[in-house]
Design an enzyme around this catalytic site. Structure first.
Site, short mmCIF file in Angstrom:
data_model
loop_
_atom_site.label_atom_id
_atom_site.label_comp_id
_atom_site.label_asym_id
_atom_site.label_seq_id
_atom_site.Cartn_x
_atom_site.Cartn_y
_atom_site.Cartn_z
N HIS A 133 0.88 -1.18 0.00
CA HIS A 133 0.00 0.00 0.00
C HIS A 133 0.92 1.23 0.00
CE1 HIS A 133 -2.73 3.00 1.82
NE2 HIS A 133 -3.73 2.22 1.50
N ASP A 210 3.13 -4.29 7.99
CA ASP A 210 1.91 -3.49 7.87
C ASP A 210 0.73 -4.46 8.01
OD1 ASP A 210 -0.39 -2.34 6.88
OD2 ASP A 210 0.52 -1.50 5.09
N LYS A 236 -10.40 -0.38 10.34
CA LYS A 236 -10.52 -1.58 9.51
C LYS A 236 -10.86 -2.79 10.36
CE LYS A 236 -7.20 0.16 6.15
NZ LYS A 236 -8.02 0.56 5.01
N CYS A 374 -4.82 2.59 -3.62
CA CYS A 374 -3.57 3.07 -3.01
C CYS A 374 -2.44 2.07 -3.21
CB CYS A 374 -3.74 3.37 -1.52
SG CYS A 374 -4.86 4.72 -1.21
N1 PLP Z 1 -1.76 -0.52 4.67
C1 PLP Z 1 -2.72 -1.26 4.09
C2 PLP Z 1 -2.39 -2.65 3.65
C3 PLP Z 1 -4.00 -0.74 3.91
O1 PLP Z 1 -4.94 -1.48 3.34
C4 PLP Z 1 -4.25 0.58 4.34
C5 PLP Z 1 -5.58 1.19 4.09
O2 PLP Z 1 -6.26 0.84 3.15
C6 PLP Z 1 -3.24 1.29 4.95
C7 PLP Z 1 -2.01 0.72 5.10
C8 PLP Z 1 -3.47 2.68 5.45
O3 PLP Z 1 -4.35 2.65 6.53
P1 PLP Z 1 -4.89 4.00 7.17
O4 PLP Z 1 -5.43 4.82 6.03
O5 PLP Z 1 -5.94 3.55 8.12
O6 PLP Z 1 -3.74 4.66 7.84
#
Ligand code: PLP
Length: 416
Positions: A133, A210, A236, A374
């Protein structure tokens, strides 16, 4: 605060009982019952979480840590109690290892800035993967620019799995940090994080995982994973927005400098200098998201009440069903076909833009996400600008997957 125990029947979920906990699911959108299949972007909250936040604001709110009055003590107990719940949930060794952040993004930025600016220098390498991401790419790019370090990317194959052989080859004498997603939000691939951690540890390289897409869907034990950092987001995992967690191994956090300064992260301040607070507060400058933490604590209770293995089993069977019915839609191609995926199905329909798909199925009350999720490098790998993505949670049903498949047949008819 935990889910109704009757919801757990013979190690299977009673879906109707579980769904009753989620008020938002019981509404019509465009004249049809909502089918919410956008859980990877943000999941919905059970009434237990909504009630916990409401109760906190109705009865206990004051600022934390600094007050001797009763409300401040209650707020502090609720806030720190939530930290202890999260610590237990991911089996961290100590509450000192649980740092509240705004979410996964902020947690990774914290490590990149605090750890990265201290430990990275000219020519050093940060090893990530093609599956990340943007939240696990851009913070490293920023710190690489600041320090002269270099971002190195492990390639993936056409099923959406990282090439472990390449990872091992790229893990070299200059690698200072390995950072990768536990589960891909765009494809659902569950990465071989144990193998990755073992290879990195053998070379004394720290690992950040992550976990944004893993924590809501499977049991996570950070001690068992043996990672150094683990980042995830409340929204999430059925908790509030604006709250998340950085787990950090205590020995790592202890030697890292604060990344933001202000109130609460200090023990003493004078114009000659500042003595920083102990862990984890050293990394929590300013008034925190107290209600968010309380709500996340309630979400953890809720997930515990259902049981993460029940959730994982339920989602695996939902994924199998949804994959089967979607594969029957002519012209549909699933992007990301790794074995053992999480319940995420990214797909394209030949000749139809994903945004058109998303808009048309919304008319049927079905919420899916369309775009690059993203994760633009993943789209680039598969040669598509965007995909449509259905992502499931334990409260989704086979019938919702069937409705999506039928709606996609309609989409095809409209573009025929
Ligand atoms: N990492 C992953 C794998 C994600 O799916 C997301 C959000 O879609 C994020 C990081 C970023 O999360 P946040 O926007 O809650 O900080």
């Amino acid at each position: 605060m935990s889910a109704n125990p009757e919801a757990v029947l013979n190690a299977e979920l009673d879906i109707e009982t579980v769904r009753a906990d989620f008020p938002i699911l019981h509404q019509e959108v465009n004249g049809r019952t909502l089918a919410y299949l956008d859980n990877a972007a943000s999941a919905q909250r059970p009434r237990q979480v909504i009630d916990a936040v409401s109760h906190y604001y109705s009865s206990d709110h004051a600022n934390v840590h600094r007050g001797v009055h009763t409300l401040s003590q209650r707020a502090t107990d609720a806030f720190e109690g939530a930290r202890a719940k999260v610590r237990r949930f991911i089996n961290a060794g100590s509450d000192k290892e649980i740092v509240w952040t705004r979410g996964t993004t902020e947690a990774i930025n914290l490590v990149a800035q605090s750890w990265g600016r201290t430990h990275l220098g000219e020519g050093d390498e940060v090893l990530i993967t093609w599956l990340e991401h943007h939240a696990n790419i851009v913070p490293w790019q920023i710190v690489c620019e600041q320090t002269g370090a270099r971002l190195v990317v492990t390639p993936m194959d056409d099923t959406g799995q990282i090439r472990l052989d390449e990872f091992e080859r790229l893990l070299g004498p200059k690698t200072r940090m390995v950072a990768l997603g536990h589960v891909s939000n765009a494809l659902g691939t569950v990465n071989p994080v144990r193998d990755v951690v073992a290879m990195a540890k053998a070379r004394d390289v720290p690992v950040l995982l992550d976990g944004a897409q893993a924590v809501p869907h499977m049991a996570v034990d950070v001690q068992d994973l043996d990672c150094d950092f683990y980042a995830f987001s409340g929204h999430k995992m059925f908790g509030p927005t604006g709250i998340g967690v950085l787990y950090g191994r205590e020995s790592m956090l202890a030697e890292m400098p604060p990344w933001q300064g202000g109130g609460d992260m200090i023990l003493a301040v004078s114009f000659d200098g500042t003595v920083y607070n102990e862990l984890p507060w050293k990394f929590e400058a300013g008034t925190p998201n107290i209600a968010g933490a309380v709500g996340l604590g309630a979400a953890v209770d809720y997930l515990d009440g259902i049981g993460m293995s029940n959730i994982a089993n339920r989602e695996a069977s939902l994924l199998a069903h949804a994959t089967r019915v979607l594969e029957e839609v002519p012209g549909l191609r699933i992007i990301g076909t790794a074995p053992g995926k999480a319940a995420v199905i990214s797909f394209i329909l030949e000749g139809i833009h994903p945004h058109d798909i998303g808009t048309i199925v919304d008319h049927e009350g079905i919420a899916i996400r369309t775009g690059h999720h993203c994760a633009m490098p993943i789209m680039e790998h598969f040669g598509v600008p965007a995909t449509a993505r259905a992502s499931f949670a334990f409260y989704n049903t086979e019938e919702e997957a069937d409705r999506l498949a039928q709606a996609l047949l309609k989409v095809r008819e409209m573009f025929a």
